[in-house]
Scaffold this motif. Structure first.
Motif, short mmCIF file in Angstrom:
data_model
loop_
_atom_site.label_atom_id
_atom_site.label_comp_id
_atom_site.label_asym_id
_atom_site.label_seq_id
_atom_site.Cartn_x
_atom_site.Cartn_y
_atom_site.Cartn_z
N HIS A 5 0.86 -1.18 0.00
CA HIS A 5 0.00 0.00 0.00
C HIS A 5 0.90 1.24 0.00
O HIS A 5 1.83 1.33 0.76
CB HIS A 5 -0.87 -0.02 1.26
CG HIS A 5 -1.83 1.12 1.34
ND1 HIS A 5 -1.59 2.21 2.12
CD2 HIS A 5 -3.01 1.34 0.73
CE1 HIS A 5 -2.60 3.05 2.01
NE2 HIS A 5 -3.47 2.53 1.17
N GLY A 9 -2.28 4.49 -3.27
CA GLY A 9 -3.24 3.40 -3.34
C GLY A 9 -2.56 2.05 -3.22
O GLY A 9 -1.36 1.94 -3.02
N TRP A 10 -3.36 1.00 -3.37
CA TRP A 10 -2.88 -0.37 -3.27
C TRP A 10 -2.17 -0.76 -4.55
O TRP A 10 -2.75 -0.70 -5.63
CB TRP A 10 -4.06 -1.32 -3.02
CG TRP A 10 -4.50 -1.22 -1.60
CD1 TRP A 10 -5.44 -0.37 -1.10
CD2 TRP A 10 -3.99 -1.95 -0.51
NE1 TRP A 10 -5.54 -0.55 0.25
CE2 TRP A 10 -4.67 -1.51 0.64
CE3 TRP A 10 -3.01 -2.93 -0.38
CZ2 TRP A 10 -4.40 -2.02 1.90
CZ3 TRP A 10 -2.76 -3.45 0.86
CH2 TRP A 10 -3.45 -2.99 1.99
N TRP A 53 -9.58 1.43 -9.19
CA TRP A 53 -9.80 1.02 -7.80
C TRP A 53 -9.75 -0.50 -7.72
O TRP A 53 -9.85 -1.20 -8.71
CB TRP A 53 -11.19 1.45 -7.30
CG TRP A 53 -11.51 2.88 -7.50
CD1 TRP A 53 -10.70 3.96 -7.30
CD2 TRP A 53 -12.76 3.42 -7.96
NE1 TRP A 53 -11.37 5.12 -7.59
CE2 TRP A 53 -12.63 4.82 -8.00
CE3 TRP A 53 -13.97 2.84 -8.33
CZ2 TRP A 53 -13.67 5.66 -8.39
CZ3 TRP A 53 -15.00 3.68 -8.73
CH2 TRP A 53 -14.85 5.07 -8.75
N PRO A 70 -8.47 2.43 -3.13
CA PRO A 70 -7.75 3.08 -4.22
C PRO A 70 -6.63 2.18 -4.76
O PRO A 70 -6.00 1.44 -4.01
CB PRO A 70 -7.18 4.33 -3.57
CG PRO A 70 -7.08 4.00 -2.11
CD PRO A 70 -8.22 3.03 -1.84
N ALA A 71 -6.42 2.25 -6.05
CA ALA A 71 -5.28 1.58 -6.69
C ALA A 71 -4.53 2.68 -7.45
O ALA A 71 -3.71 3.36 -6.87
CB ALA A 71 -5.75 0.46 -7.60
N PRO A 74 -7.72 7.92 -7.14
CA PRO A 74 -8.26 8.19 -5.81
C PRO A 74 -9.73 7.80 -5.74
O PRO A 74 -10.42 7.74 -6.76
CB PRO A 74 -8.09 9.71 -5.65
CG PRO A 74 -8.05 10.24 -7.05
CD PRO A 74 -7.45 9.15 -7.90
N TYR A 106 -11.10 3.72 2.40
CA TYR A 106 -11.89 2.83 1.56
C TYR A 106 -13.31 3.36 1.49
O TYR A 106 -13.69 4.25 2.27
CB TYR A 106 -11.86 1.39 2.08
CG TYR A 106 -12.34 1.24 3.50
CD1 TYR A 106 -13.70 1.13 3.80
CD2 TYR A 106 -11.44 1.23 4.56
CE1 TYR A 106 -14.14 1.02 5.10
CE2 TYR A 106 -11.87 1.12 5.87
CZ TYR A 106 -13.22 1.01 6.14
OH TYR A 106 -13.66 0.90 7.43
#
Length: 162
Positions: A5, A9-10, A53, A70-71, A74, A106
């Protein structure tokens, strides 16, 4: 913060980290709460990338929620604590913002809470999988019908050729 993370984001699939965070919550903040279903354990189901995401379902003994993390993009912004409407392939769903130190921000959409109607983990998992299928599976376009009647507007109004 977890190595998977970043502040943006992830970077990798968030399932294991979500499970770890919510098992901790189960054994600390939720310990002894009567709404826990003892037949259900914490499990992440079907997380996939969607519009920047991570989207999937989180099962816990006290809820089943659709989750967005989030990946590359945002999460939808809005006033703290207020609902955000998010367009998914099969409809617009209401999400509430949340945050946990171990997983960051999240959005969650409650599907079931509490869970007395679930007799076992498999029924909760099957329900989560079906929700994801219904919300994210884009139906295939109808197949072309071979040599059927010509129903074009021009033909119906006698403007087309023979």
């Amino acid at each position: 913060m977890n190595a998977r993370h970043s502040s943006a984001g992830w970077l990798q699939h968030p399932g294991a980290a979500l499970e770890q965070a919510y098992r901790h919550i189960q054994h600390t903040r939720m310990q002894g709460i009567p709404i826990l279903n003892p037949a259900i354990c914490v499990e992440s189901v079907g997380f996939r990338r969607y519009q920047g995401w991570w989207a999937g379902v989180l099962i816990t003994p006290w809820f089943i929620n659709l989750m967005l993390l989030p990946a590359d993009a945002p999460l939808p912004d809005g006033p703290a604590g207020e609902e955000r409407l998010v367009a998914l392939p099969e409809g617009i769903m209401p999400f509430l913002p949340g945050s946990e130190d171990s997983i960051g921000p999240y959005l969650m959409c409650s599907l079931f809470s509490p869970l007395p109607q679930f007799a076992d983990q498999q029924s909760a998992r099957d329900t989560a999988s079906e929700v994801l299928r219904l919300l994210f599976e884009i139906p295939a376009p109808p197949a072309a019908t071979p040599a059927g009647p010509d129903l074009s507007r021009r033909r119906l109004f006698g403007l087309g050729g023979a």
